[in-house]
Design a protein around this motif. Structure first.
Motif, PDB file in Angstrom:
ATOM      1  N   PHE A   1      -2.059  15.750   0.332  1.00 47.71           N
ATOM      2  CA  PHE A   1      -3.295  15.394   1.037  1.00 47.71           C
ATOM      3  C   PHE A   1      -4.470  15.348   0.049  1.00 47.71           C
ATOM      4  N   PHE A   2      -4.560  16.351  -0.807  1.00 47.14           N
ATOM      5  CA  PHE A   2      -5.643  16.431  -1.793  1.00 47.14           C
ATOM      6  C   PHE A   2      -5.534  15.280  -2.799  1.00 47.14           C
ATOM      7  N   PHE A   3      -4.300  14.994  -3.205  1.00 44.48           N
ATOM      8  CA  PHE A   3      -4.049  13.885  -4.131  1.00 44.48           C
ATOM      9  C   PHE A   3      -4.585  12.580  -3.527  1.00 44.48           C
ATOM     10  N   ASN A   4      -4.319  12.381  -2.236  1.00 44.51           N
ATOM     11  CA  ASN A   4      -4.737  11.148  -1.584  1.00 44.51           C
ATOM     12  C   ASN A   4      -6.239  11.024  -1.446  1.00 44.51           C
ATOM     13  N   LEU A   5      -6.876  12.166  -1.295  1.00 42.96           N
ATOM     14  CA  LEU A   5      -8.335  12.164  -1.237  1.00 42.96           C
ATOM     15  C   LEU A   5      -8.877  11.684  -2.588  1.00 42.96           C
ATOM     16  N   LEU A   6      -8.330  12.250  -3.669  1.00 45.12           N
ATOM     17  CA  LEU A   6      -8.706  11.837  -5.030  1.00 45.12           C
ATOM     18  C   LEU A   6      -8.415  10.361  -5.247  1.00 45.12           C
ATOM     19  N   PHE A   7      -7.257   9.988  -4.723  1.00 42.67           N
ATOM     20  CA  PHE A   7      -6.778   8.626  -4.878  1.00 42.67           C
ATOM     21  C   PHE A   7      -7.722   7.641  -4.199  1.00 42.67           C
ATOM     22  N   TRP A   8      -8.147   8.000  -2.978  1.00 46.86           N
ATOM     23  CA  TRP A   8      -9.062   7.161  -2.217  1.00 46.86           C
ATOM     24  C   TRP A   8     -10.388   7.012  -2.975  1.00 46.86           C
ATOM     25  N   ILE A   9     -10.871   8.142  -3.548  1.00 52.68           N
ATOM     26  CA  ILE A   9     -12.127   8.108  -4.314  1.00 52.68           C
ATOM     27  C   ILE A   9     -11.973   7.201  -5.536  1.00 52.68           C
ATOM     28  N   SER A  10     -10.819   7.305  -6.239  1.00 54.57           N
ATOM     29  CA  SER A  10     -10.629   6.461  -7.428  1.00 54.57           C
ATOM     30  C   SER A  10     -10.551   4.986  -7.042  1.00 54.57           C
ATOM     31  N   GLY A  11     -10.027   4.702  -5.838  1.00 53.33           N
ATOM     32  CA  GLY A  11     -10.012   3.324  -5.336  1.00 53.33           C
ATOM     33  C   GLY A  11     -11.435   2.802  -5.176  1.00 53.33           C
TER      34      GLY A  11
ATOM     35  N   LEU B   1      -9.497  -0.530 -18.669  1.00 58.64           N
ATOM     36  CA  LEU B   1      -8.113  -0.210 -19.057  1.00 58.64           C
ATOM     37  C   LEU B   1      -7.870   1.294 -19.073  1.00 58.64           C
ATOM     38  N   GLY B   2      -8.883   2.033 -19.530  1.00 62.67           N
ATOM     39  CA  GLY B   2      -8.781   3.504 -19.547  1.00 62.67           C
ATOM     40  C   GLY B   2      -8.611   4.054 -18.144  1.00 62.67           C
ATOM     41  N   VAL B   3      -9.431   3.534 -17.216  1.00 67.40           N
ATOM     42  CA  VAL B   3      -9.352   3.956 -15.812  1.00 67.40           C
ATOM     43  C   VAL B   3      -7.968   3.609 -15.256  1.00 67.40           C
ATOM     44  N   ALA B   4      -7.494   2.395 -15.569  1.00 69.11           N
ATOM     45  CA  ALA B   4      -6.184   1.949 -15.079  1.00 69.11           C
ATOM     46  C   ALA B   4      -5.068   2.868 -15.573  1.00 69.11           C
ATOM     47  N   PHE B   5      -5.156   3.293 -16.839  1.00 67.80           N
ATOM     48  CA  PHE B   5      -4.135   4.165 -17.415  1.00 67.80           C
ATOM     49  C   PHE B   5      -4.130   5.528 -16.706  1.00 67.80           C
ATOM     50  N   GLY B   6      -5.341   6.063 -16.474  1.00 67.97           N
ATOM     51  CA  GLY B   6      -5.461   7.352 -15.774  1.00 67.97           C
ATOM     52  C   GLY B   6      -4.848   7.278 -14.387  1.00 67.97           C
ATOM     53  N   ILE B   7      -5.098   6.152 -13.697  1.00 68.20           N
ATOM     54  CA  ILE B   7      -4.590   5.995 -12.344  1.00 68.20           C
ATOM     55  C   ILE B   7      -3.072   5.815 -12.347  1.00 68.20           C
ATOM     56  N   ALA B   8      -2.539   5.168 -13.383  1.00 66.71           N
ATOM     57  CA  ALA B   8      -1.080   4.993 -13.472  1.00 66.71           C
ATOM     58  C   ALA B   8      -0.384   6.362 -13.515  1.00 66.71           C
ATOM     59  N   ILE B   9      -0.996   7.323 -14.244  1.00 67.01           N
ATOM     60  CA  ILE B   9      -0.417   8.681 -14.321  1.00 67.01           C
ATOM     61  C   ILE B   9      -0.479   9.345 -12.941  1.00 67.01           C
ATOM     62  N   LEU B  10      -1.646   9.180 -12.265  1.00 66.07           N
ATOM     63  CA  LEU B  10      -1.801   9.715 -10.905  1.00 66.07           C
ATOM     64  C   LEU B  10      -0.732   9.142  -9.962  1.00 66.07           C
ATOM     65  N   LEU B  11      -0.434   7.849 -10.132  1.00 64.15           N
ATOM     66  CA  LEU B  11       0.517   7.171  -9.251  1.00 64.15           C
ATOM     67  C   LEU B  11       1.904   7.793  -9.331  1.00 64.15           C
ATOM     68  N   ILE B  12       2.330   8.082 -10.573  1.00 70.02           N
ATOM     69  CA  ILE B  12       3.668   8.670 -10.764  1.00 70.02           C
ATOM     70  C   ILE B  12       3.734  10.023 -10.043  1.00 70.02           C
ATOM     71  N   PHE B  13       2.667  10.813 -10.223  1.00 74.94           N
ATOM     72  CA  PHE B  13       2.535  12.124  -9.589  1.00 74.94           C
ATOM     73  C   PHE B  13       2.615  11.968  -8.061  1.00 74.94           C
ATOM     74  N   GLY B  14       1.888  10.989  -7.535  1.00 78.45           N
ATOM     75  CA  GLY B  14       1.871  10.743  -6.090  1.00 78.45           C
ATOM     76  C   GLY B  14       3.219  10.324  -5.553  1.00 78.45           C
ATOM     77  N   MET B  15       3.925   9.476  -6.308  1.00 78.28           N
ATOM     78  CA  MET B  15       5.241   9.002  -5.856  1.00 78.28           C
ATOM     79  C   MET B  15       6.240  10.160  -5.791  1.00 78.28           C
ATOM     80  N   VAL B  16       6.196  11.028  -6.795  1.00 80.65           N
ATOM     81  CA  VAL B  16       7.115  12.183  -6.819  1.00 80.65           C
ATOM     82  C   VAL B  16       6.853  13.081  -5.607  1.00 80.65           C
ATOM     83  N   MET B  17       5.547  13.382  -5.345  1.00 76.60           N
ATOM     84  CA  MET B  17       5.205  14.265  -4.217  1.00 76.60           C
ATOM     85  C   MET B  17       5.555  13.638  -2.873  1.00 76.60           C
ATOM     86  N   ALA B  18       5.307  12.329  -2.740  1.00 79.68           N
ATOM     87  CA  ALA B  18       5.608  11.643  -1.480  1.00 79.68           C
ATOM     88  C   ALA B  18       7.106  11.713  -1.188  1.00 79.68           C
ATOM     89  N   MET B  19       7.920  11.523  -2.239  1.00 78.72           N
ATOM     90  CA  MET B  19       9.375  11.584  -2.060  1.00 78.72           C
ATOM     91  C   MET B  19       9.830  13.000  -1.707  1.00 78.72           C
TER      92      MET B  19
END
Length: 226
Positions: free
Chosen positions: A13-23, A193-211
């Motif tokens: 839930f917290f990850f998604n809040l961060l995720f929404w803000i980064s969006g 590109l820097g922002v995109a790279f940071g978000i790519a790391i977040l994405l992997i983390f999110g996918m693992v937790m969602a699974m």
């Protein structure tokens, strides 16, 4: 024993809040880059990757919301949608990153073509076009497309104050605007590109937790039906 791990649930839930803000941030930065073409008088909207970043920003905001609901409601359907969405964005980000990285080497050429097409030769262009270029000169502290010699009569926007750090003794900016604009664009591209790279790391983390949560809910449902 088959209860859902609350730690994973609230982390997601917290990850998604961060995720929404980064969006929201990606969307804001991309729109800003698209809009600044007005302040610099250059057609920035055709900059490669900007529209893709706007799309990614919107999708991330929608997914952040989906993920929050999926985590709190323990909905497998929402979590699966969320996981697929993350995977798609990860692929999109990779594509945008490759386009951006490849594009970076072409920025100089791209800027040169665009500026020359619109502003060359400077001295014989109509007043409105010259004013656009002067706006660019003030903003980036440069003079002329290739240097001050592009002007038959050097405008005020080329003149600087000796108190400024990059003002030469002639009190006229010597940097040409093609190089300065390319530098400005490269630094913006690097930020994106820097922002995109940071978000790519977040994405992997999110996918693992969602699974993890998806499997835990599955096991819990299996245990209650058994």
């Amino acid at each position: 024993t088959m209860a859902v791990n609350n730690c994973v649930k609230y982390l997601l839930f917290f990850f998604n809040l961060l995720f929404w803000i980064s969006g929201c941030i990606i969307l804001g930065v991309s729109i800003y880059v698209k809009v600044t073409k007005d302040t610099l008088g250059i057609p920035m909207d055709s900059l490669p990757g900007v529209d893709l970043m706007i799309a990614i920003g919107v999708i991330i905001m929608v997914l952040g919301f989906l993920g929050c609901c999926g985590a709190i409601r323990e909905s497998r359907c929402l979590l699966l949608l969320f996981f697929i969405g993350l995977l798609l964005i990860f692929i999109l980000l990779l594509a945008a990153g490759i386009v951006g990285a490849v594009g970076e080497s072409k920025v100089q050429e791209w800027v040169k073509d665009r500026l020359e097409e619109k502003f060359s030769p400077l001295s014989s262009k109509p007043e409105s076009v010259q004013q656009d270029f002067e706006k660019l000169q003030r903003e980036l502290k440069c003079c002329g497309l290739k240097g001050p010699s592009d002007w038959t009569k050097i405008p005020d926007s080329c003149r600087c104050n000796t108190t400024e750090p990059d003002c030469p003794s002639s009190k006229i900016y010597q940097s040409n605007c093609i190089d300065k604009t390319a530098e400005w664009m490269k630094s913006n591209l690097e930020v994106v590109l820097g922002v995109a790279f940071g978000i790519a790391i977040l994405l992997i983390f999110g996918m693992v937790m969602a699974m993890m949560l998806y499997c835990q809910i599955g096991r819990k449902d299996g245990a209650t039906t058994a």
